[in-house]
Design an enzyme around this catalytic site. Structure first.
Site, PDB file in Angstrom:
ATOM      1  N   ASN A   8      36.224  32.369  48.613  1.00 20.51           N
ATOM      2  CA  ASN A   8      34.922  32.346  47.953  1.00 20.51           C
ATOM      3  C   ASN A   8      35.111  31.863  46.506  1.00 20.51           C
ATOM      4  O   ASN A   8      35.871  32.468  45.742  1.00 20.51           O
ATOM      5  CB  ASN A   8      34.331  33.765  47.993  1.00 20.51           C
ATOM      6  CG  ASN A   8      32.969  33.845  47.339  1.00 20.51           C
ATOM      7  OD1 ASN A   8      32.750  33.265  46.288  1.00 20.51           O
ATOM      8  ND2 ASN A   8      32.060  34.578  47.948  1.00 20.51           N
ATOM      9  N   ASP A  38      32.666  31.439  44.176  1.00 21.54           N
ATOM     10  CA  ASP A  38      31.524  31.750  43.300  1.00 21.54           C
ATOM     11  C   ASP A  38      31.937  31.955  41.840  1.00 21.54           C
ATOM     12  O   ASP A  38      31.246  31.527  40.911  1.00 21.54           O
ATOM     13  CB  ASP A  38      30.847  33.050  43.740  1.00 21.54           C
ATOM     14  CG  ASP A  38      30.125  32.924  45.070  1.00 21.54           C
ATOM     15  OD1 ASP A  38      30.001  31.801  45.575  1.00 21.54           O
ATOM     16  OD2 ASP A  38      29.693  33.971  45.594  1.00 21.54           O
ATOM     17  N   HIS A  39      33.058  32.656  41.665  1.00 21.88           N
ATOM     18  CA  HIS A  39      33.358  33.087  40.295  1.00 21.88           C
ATOM     19  C   HIS A  39      34.064  32.023  39.458  1.00 21.88           C
ATOM     20  O   HIS A  39      34.220  32.202  38.251  1.00 21.88           O
ATOM     21  CB  HIS A  39      34.068  34.438  40.317  1.00 21.88           C
ATOM     22  CG  HIS A  39      33.150  35.474  40.914  1.00 21.88           C
ATOM     23  ND1 HIS A  39      31.934  35.779  40.322  1.00 21.88           N
ATOM     24  CD2 HIS A  39      33.209  36.173  42.066  1.00 21.88           C
ATOM     25  CE1 HIS A  39      31.316  36.667  41.086  1.00 21.88           C
ATOM     26  NE2 HIS A  39      32.052  36.913  42.158  1.00 21.88           N
ATOM     27  N   ARG A  56      29.637  29.167  29.720  1.00 22.09           N
ATOM     28  CA  ARG A  56      29.498  28.232  28.604  1.00 22.09           C
ATOM     29  C   ARG A  56      28.495  27.114  28.896  1.00 22.09           C
ATOM     30  O   ARG A  56      28.288  26.238  28.071  1.00 22.09           O
ATOM     31  CB  ARG A  56      30.864  27.617  28.266  1.00 22.09           C
ATOM     32  CG  ARG A  56      31.786  28.569  27.553  1.00 22.09           C
ATOM     33  CD  ARG A  56      31.247  28.848  26.150  1.00 22.09           C
ATOM     34  NE  ARG A  56      31.994  29.905  25.484  1.00 22.09           N
ATOM     35  CZ  ARG A  56      33.053  29.683  24.687  1.00 22.09           C
ATOM     36  NH1 ARG A  56      33.489  28.471  24.478  1.00 22.09           N
ATOM     37  NH2 ARG A  56      33.659  30.691  24.112  1.00 22.09           N
ATOM     38  N   HIS A  67      28.048  31.408  47.628  1.00 23.67           N
ATOM     39  CA  HIS A  67      26.777  32.140  47.711  1.00 23.67           C
ATOM     40  C   HIS A  67      25.805  31.529  46.702  1.00 23.67           C
ATOM     41  O   HIS A  67      26.004  31.641  45.497  1.00 23.67           O
ATOM     42  CB  HIS A  67      27.066  33.615  47.381  1.00 23.67           C
ATOM     43  CG  HIS A  67      25.874  34.509  47.454  1.00 23.67           C
ATOM     44  ND1 HIS A  67      25.959  35.860  47.234  1.00 23.67           N
ATOM     45  CD2 HIS A  67      24.567  34.273  47.743  1.00 23.67           C
ATOM     46  CE1 HIS A  67      24.776  36.415  47.374  1.00 23.67           C
ATOM     47  NE2 HIS A  67      23.900  35.469  47.669  1.00 23.67           N
ATOM     48  N   ARG A  75      22.808  32.118  45.005  1.00 24.47           N
ATOM     49  CA  ARG A  75      21.893  33.250  44.771  1.00 24.47           C
ATOM     50  C   ARG A  75      20.547  32.726  44.323  1.00 24.47           C
ATOM     51  O   ARG A  75      20.449  31.648  43.729  1.00 24.47           O
ATOM     52  CB  ARG A  75      22.475  34.193  43.717  1.00 24.47           C
ATOM     53  CG  ARG A  75      23.726  34.927  44.180  1.00 24.47           C
ATOM     54  CD  ARG A  75      24.129  35.976  43.165  1.00 24.47           C
ATOM     55  NE  ARG A  75      23.276  37.136  43.211  1.00 24.47           N
ATOM     56  CZ  ARG A  75      23.604  38.314  43.760  1.00 24.47           C
ATOM     57  NH1 ARG A  75      24.792  38.495  44.281  1.00 24.47           N
ATOM     58  NH2 ARG A  75      22.746  39.296  43.768  1.00 24.47           N
ATOM     59  N   ARG A  93      22.941  32.436  39.504  1.00 26.01           N
ATOM     60  CA  ARG A  93      23.789  32.923  38.413  1.00 26.01           C
ATOM     61  C   ARG A  93      25.194  32.329  38.447  1.00 26.01           C
ATOM     62  O   ARG A  93      25.872  32.301  37.452  1.00 26.01           O
ATOM     63  CB  ARG A  93      23.852  34.451  38.405  1.00 26.01           C
ATOM     64  CG  ARG A  93      24.629  35.032  39.559  1.00 26.01           C
ATOM     65  CD  ARG A  93      24.797  36.522  39.395  1.00 26.01           C
ATOM     66  NE  ARG A  93      23.548  37.241  39.593  1.00 26.01           N
ATOM     67  CZ  ARG A  93      23.486  38.519  39.968  1.00 26.01           C
ATOM     68  NH1 ARG A  93      24.589  39.202  40.149  1.00 26.01           N
ATOM     69  NH2 ARG A  93      22.332  39.112  40.155  1.00 26.01           N
ATOM     70  N   HIS A  94      25.640  31.876  39.634  1.00 28.94           N
ATOM     71  CA  HIS A  94      26.943  31.195  39.640  1.00 28.94           C
ATOM     72  C   HIS A  94      26.834  29.836  40.345  1.00 28.94           C
ATOM     73  O   HIS A  94      26.697  28.818  39.688  1.00 28.94           O
ATOM     74  CB  HIS A  94      28.090  32.087  40.167  1.00 28.94           C
ATOM     75  CG  HIS A  94      27.765  33.010  41.310  1.00 28.94           C
ATOM     76  ND1 HIS A  94      27.272  32.573  42.499  1.00 28.94           N
ATOM     77  CD2 HIS A  94      27.905  34.362  41.417  1.00 28.94           C
ATOM     78  CE1 HIS A  94      27.114  33.607  43.309  1.00 28.94           C
ATOM     79  NE2 HIS A  94      27.468  34.716  42.683  1.00 28.94           N
ATOM     80  N   GLU A 140      26.584  31.361  52.011  1.00 30.34           N
ATOM     81  CA  GLU A 140      25.984  32.703  51.921  1.00 30.34           C
ATOM     82  C   GLU A 140      24.640  32.609  51.234  1.00 30.34           C
ATOM     83  O   GLU A 140      24.521  31.945  50.193  1.00 30.34           O
ATOM     84  CB  GLU A 140      26.867  33.615  51.067  1.00 30.34           C
ATOM     85  CG  GLU A 140      28.029  34.192  51.784  1.00 30.34           C
ATOM     86  CD  GLU A 140      28.785  35.132  50.864  1.00 30.34           C
ATOM     87  OE1 GLU A 140      28.241  35.589  49.850  1.00 30.34           O
ATOM     88  OE2 GLU A 140      29.950  35.386  51.170  1.00 30.34           O
ATOM     89  N   THR A 191      27.024  41.810  45.684  1.00 30.62           N
ATOM     90  CA  THR A 191      26.314  42.205  46.901  1.00 30.62           C
ATOM     91  C   THR A 191      26.729  43.632  47.255  1.00 30.62           C
ATOM     92  O   THR A 191      27.843  43.870  47.699  1.00 30.62           O
ATOM     93  CB  THR A 191      26.676  41.237  48.045  1.00 30.62           C
ATOM     94  OG1 THR A 191      26.532  39.908  47.549  1.00 30.62           O
ATOM     95  CG2 THR A 191      25.768  41.426  49.235  1.00 30.62           C
ATOM     96  N   GLU A 237      29.759  39.976  59.616  1.00 34.78           N
ATOM     97  CA  GLU A 237      30.810  40.195  58.616  1.00 34.78           C
ATOM     98  C   GLU A 237      30.680  41.635  58.144  1.00 34.78           C
ATOM     99  O   GLU A 237      29.623  42.050  57.660  1.00 34.78           O
ATOM    100  CB  GLU A 237      30.659  39.217  57.449  1.00 34.78           C
ATOM    101  CG  GLU A 237      31.769  39.430  56.423  1.00 34.78           C
ATOM    102  CD  GLU A 237      31.905  38.303  55.410  1.00 34.78           C
ATOM    103  OE1 GLU A 237      31.617  37.135  55.756  1.00 34.78           O
ATOM    104  OE2 GLU A 237      32.305  38.602  54.281  1.00 34.78           O
ATOM    105  N   HIS A 240      34.700  41.539  51.043  1.00 33.20           N
ATOM    106  CA  HIS A 240      34.141  42.107  49.814  1.00 33.20           C
ATOM    107  C   HIS A 240      35.139  43.048  49.162  1.00 33.20           C
ATOM    108  O   HIS A 240      35.506  44.066  49.740  1.00 33.20           O
ATOM    109  CB  HIS A 240      32.813  42.844  50.003  1.00 33.20           C
ATOM    110  CG  HIS A 240      31.986  42.793  48.742  1.00 33.20           C
ATOM    111  ND1 HIS A 240      32.187  43.629  47.694  1.00 33.20           N
ATOM    112  CD2 HIS A 240      31.004  41.937  48.369  1.00 33.20           C
ATOM    113  CE1 HIS A 240      31.353  43.313  46.709  1.00 33.20           C
ATOM    114  NE2 HIS A 240      30.626  42.283  47.090  1.00 33.20           N
ATOM    115  N   GLY A 241      35.570  42.645  47.973  1.00 31.53           N
ATOM    116  CA  GLY A 241      36.433  43.496  47.166  1.00 31.53           C
ATOM    117  C   GLY A 241      37.895  43.514  47.575  1.00 31.53           C
ATOM    118  O   GLY A 241      38.672  44.286  47.012  1.00 31.53           O
ATOM    119  N   GLY A 273      37.079  36.447  47.363  1.00 32.97           N
ATOM    120  CA  GLY A 273      36.782  35.612  46.205  1.00 32.97           C
ATOM    121  C   GLY A 273      37.227  36.190  44.881  1.00 32.97           C
ATOM    122  O   GLY A 273      38.190  35.718  44.281  1.00 32.97           O
TER     123      GLY A 273
END
Ligand code: PXP
Length: 249
Positions: A12, A14-15, A23, A48, A50, A54-55, A75, A106, A156, A199-200, A221
């Site tokens: 993932n 996203d980040h 920035r 994802h 959203r 946001r990302h 996603e 999430t 999932e 997740h996580g 991710g």
């Protein structure tokens, strides 16, 4: 390792976009991360989009569809806007997730049981367009049965509670969560659903999940992108891949 036995890794990205957006420029580029992840052995890329962007951005999804050679797991929340976007791109997989604007990530699984009728209608055109529909849910029998009834091919399972308990040192809760994930992955598989999880997950928590024989794919991710700061993205992914393969035996 046979294809049936192999555990796929979806990375993932996203980040990478989160850092870019901090920035407002073009760096670091999530597409570059996705291509490096492919080279490092990712079996798929997850992103994802959203509602609040946001990302990941719409342009990131356009770019991913163009450059990826591995499948994209898209996603999204079950909204009309996202359905239109998914139908335009027809990604390999669509994973429906719950989304609340105020949450940092999430937080829970999708409430499929309460929205069964709407979701059955919602996923029908996605399935007709050839997307594999996956539903992100808690390891809960009611949700699994509802996902099965609406015609999802994949679920999932949310591993967040298991990972949080581990991080907090609450090993009783962690082990209870793991037992639930084990039981519900076997149950979902017995209904004919393909089982994914995520997740996580971190290097410390991935192996017991990777060892669940019914789980076919992990989506990871945040930890990988964080770890990339210290050891580089490709070595970070390679180590996750190694731990997954080791746990799979
Ligand atoms: N799977 C799903 C359905 C998710 O929503 C997320 C987070 O976007 C992940 C996996 C990956 O979680 P993490 O970034 O914590 O590894």
């Amino acid at each position: 390792m046979s294809a049936e036995h192999k555990l796929r890794l979806g990375v993932n990205i996203d980040h990478v976009a989160t850092v870019r957006n901090a920035r407002g420029g073009a760096y670091p580029d999530p597409l570059r991360a996705a291509k490096l992840a492919e080279e490092a052995g990712a079996d798929g890329i997850t992103a994802h989009l959203r509602e609040d962007r946001r990302h990941i951005s719409d342009a990131d999804i356009d770019g991913l569809m163009e450059v990826l050679t591995v499948p994209l797991n898209f996603e999204m929340a079950a909204t009309e806007e996202m359905q239109r976007i998914a139908l335009r791109h027809k990604p390999h997989a669509v994973c429906l997730v719950p989304e609340k604007r105020e949450e940092r990530t999430t937080e829970g699984g999708l409430e499929v049981a309460r929205e069964e009728n709407r979701l059955a209608h919602y996923i029908a055109p996605l399935r007709a367009a050839g997307c594999r529909v996956s539903i992100f849910i808690a390891a809960d029998r009611r949700q699994i049965e509802a996902a099965h009834r609406i015609g999802a091919e994949v679920i999932e399972l949310h591993t967040g509670a298991y990972c949080d308990a581990h991080a907090e040192g609450d090993f009783d809760t962690r082990d209870r969560e793991l037992a639930g994930l084990r039981e519900m992955s076997a149950y979902a598989h017995s209904l004919g659903l393909e089982v994914h999880a995520g997740h996580g997950l971190t290097y410390d928590t991935v192996q017991p999940i990777a060892a669940l024989p019914e789980v076919r794919e992990l989506n990871i991710g945040h930890f990988l992108i964080g770890e990339a700061i210290f050891r580089g993205l490709q070595p970070a992914i390679a180590e996750m891949r190694r731990l997954m393969d080791e746990a799979r035996g």
